[in-house]
Motif scaffolding. Sequence first.
Motif, short mmCIF file in Angstrom:
data_model
loop_
_atom_site.label_atom_id
_atom_site.label_comp_id
_atom_site.label_asym_id
_atom_site.label_seq_id
_atom_site.Cartn_x
_atom_site.Cartn_y
_atom_site.Cartn_z
N LEU A 14 117.22 34.99 -9.61
CA LEU A 14 116.75 36.26 -10.18
C LEU A 14 115.53 36.75 -9.41
O LEU A 14 115.44 37.93 -9.06
N TRP A 15 114.58 35.84 -9.16
CA TRP A 15 113.39 36.23 -8.40
C TRP A 15 113.75 36.61 -6.97
O TRP A 15 113.19 37.57 -6.41
N ARG A 16 114.68 35.89 -6.35
CA ARG A 16 115.08 36.23 -4.98
C ARG A 16 115.59 37.67 -4.91
O ARG A 16 115.16 38.46 -4.06
N VAL A 17 116.47 38.03 -5.84
CA VAL A 17 117.01 39.39 -5.87
C VAL A 17 115.91 40.39 -6.18
O VAL A 17 115.77 41.42 -5.51
N ARG A 18 115.08 40.07 -7.17
CA ARG A 18 114.03 41.01 -7.59
C ARG A 18 113.07 41.33 -6.46
O ARG A 18 112.66 42.47 -6.27
N TYR A 19 112.68 40.33 -5.69
CA TYR A 19 111.72 40.54 -4.62
C TYR A 19 112.36 41.12 -3.35
O TYR A 19 111.64 41.56 -2.45
N GLY A 29 104.63 36.79 -8.75
CA GLY A 29 103.67 36.21 -9.67
C GLY A 29 103.18 37.17 -10.75
O GLY A 29 102.54 36.73 -11.71
N ARG A 30 103.46 38.46 -10.61
CA ARG A 30 102.99 39.43 -11.61
C ARG A 30 103.65 39.19 -12.96
O ARG A 30 103.05 39.40 -14.00
N ILE A 31 104.91 38.78 -12.93
CA ILE A 31 105.64 38.40 -14.14
C ILE A 31 105.92 36.91 -14.01
O ILE A 31 106.43 36.45 -12.98
N SER A 32 105.62 36.17 -15.04
CA SER A 32 105.78 34.71 -14.99
C SER A 32 107.21 34.29 -15.34
O SER A 32 107.97 35.04 -15.95
N ASP A 33 107.54 33.05 -14.97
CA ASP A 33 108.82 32.49 -15.39
C ASP A 33 108.92 32.48 -16.91
O ASP A 33 109.99 32.76 -17.46
N ALA A 34 107.82 32.18 -17.59
CA ALA A 34 107.84 32.14 -19.06
C ALA A 34 108.20 33.51 -19.63
O ALA A 34 108.97 33.59 -20.60
N LEU A 36 109.93 35.89 -18.10
CA LEU A 36 111.34 36.09 -17.78
C LEU A 36 112.22 35.34 -18.77
O LEU A 36 113.17 35.90 -19.34
N HIS A 37 111.92 34.07 -19.02
CA HIS A 37 112.73 33.27 -19.94
C HIS A 37 112.69 33.83 -21.36
O HIS A 37 113.71 33.80 -22.05
N ALA A 38 111.55 34.34 -21.78
CA ALA A 38 111.46 34.95 -23.11
C ALA A 38 112.40 36.15 -23.21
O ALA A 38 113.05 36.36 -24.24
N HIS A 39 112.49 36.94 -22.15
CA HIS A 39 113.38 38.10 -22.19
C HIS A 39 114.85 37.67 -22.18
O HIS A 39 115.68 38.33 -22.79
N LEU A 40 115.15 36.57 -21.51
CA LEU A 40 116.52 36.07 -21.48
C LEU A 40 116.93 35.40 -22.79
O LEU A 40 118.09 35.50 -23.20
N GLU A 41 116.00 34.71 -23.43
CA GLU A 41 116.36 33.83 -24.55
C GLU A 41 115.87 34.28 -25.92
O GLU A 41 116.46 33.91 -26.93
N GLU A 42 114.79 35.03 -25.97
CA GLU A 42 114.21 35.41 -27.26
C GLU A 42 114.28 36.90 -27.54
O GLU A 42 114.60 37.30 -28.65
N HIS A 43 113.94 37.71 -26.55
CA HIS A 43 113.84 39.15 -26.77
C HIS A 43 115.15 39.89 -26.57
O HIS A 43 115.30 41.01 -27.05
N TRP A 70 114.94 46.19 -19.41
CA TRP A 70 113.83 45.46 -18.80
C TRP A 70 114.03 45.30 -17.31
O TRP A 70 113.07 45.31 -16.54
N ALA A 71 115.29 45.13 -16.88
CA ALA A 71 115.56 44.93 -15.45
C ALA A 71 117.02 45.24 -15.14
O ALA A 71 117.91 44.95 -15.95
N LEU A 72 117.24 45.82 -13.98
CA LEU A 72 118.58 45.98 -13.40
C LEU A 72 118.38 46.09 -11.90
O LEU A 72 117.89 47.10 -11.39
N PHE A 73 118.74 45.02 -11.19
CA PHE A 73 118.51 44.96 -9.75
C PHE A 73 119.71 44.32 -9.05
O PHE A 73 120.31 43.38 -9.57
N VAL A 74 120.02 44.86 -7.87
CA VAL A 74 121.10 44.34 -7.04
C VAL A 74 120.51 43.99 -5.67
O VAL A 74 119.72 44.76 -5.11
N ASP A 75 120.90 42.85 -5.15
CA ASP A 75 120.50 42.43 -3.82
C ASP A 75 120.88 43.53 -2.84
O ASP A 75 122.03 43.99 -2.84
#
Length: 147
Positions: A14-19, A29-34, A36-43, A70-75
């Motif tokens: 996900l980070w590879r594509v996003r960057y 580093g502006r958005i943390s893994d934590a 990201l995981h919260a958006h995937l699993e909790e929100h 929150w996000a939509l990105f394509v390599d």
Amino acid sequence: MTLRIATRADTAELWRVRYAVAENTLTPGRISDAELHAHLEEHGRGWVVELAPGRIAGFAIGDARDGNIWALFVDPACEGQGHGRRLHDAMVGWLFSTGLRRLSLGTQPDSRADAFYRRAGWRPLHIDDHGERRFERLADDWNPPDA
């Protein structure tokens, strides 16, 4: 090619594509893994288009609390193959299935993403205080691709 729900095991891809994207860039580093995981699993939930095990062409994440995309990105190497629209339709369909009646997002004005959302039926609203064009999509106007 597989469209599936994203998991925390997808984090590095996900980070590879996003960057890798050229518009709406993000400083690492502006958005943390934590976060990201919260958006995937909790929100909310995320989806990926997986080309091969461990190789993601794109991803989308929607926030079920307020209907924000929150996000939509394509390599960039995978653009123009319909992956963005597949991700969009899965995410929007799921968000509306949760009972939300209105979705929203912000993106860079006059960008390719701006044009993508217009083609997908989103209604442009205004430019916000951060310089992003705000869009909305209403459940009453949503026609799922399989309908």
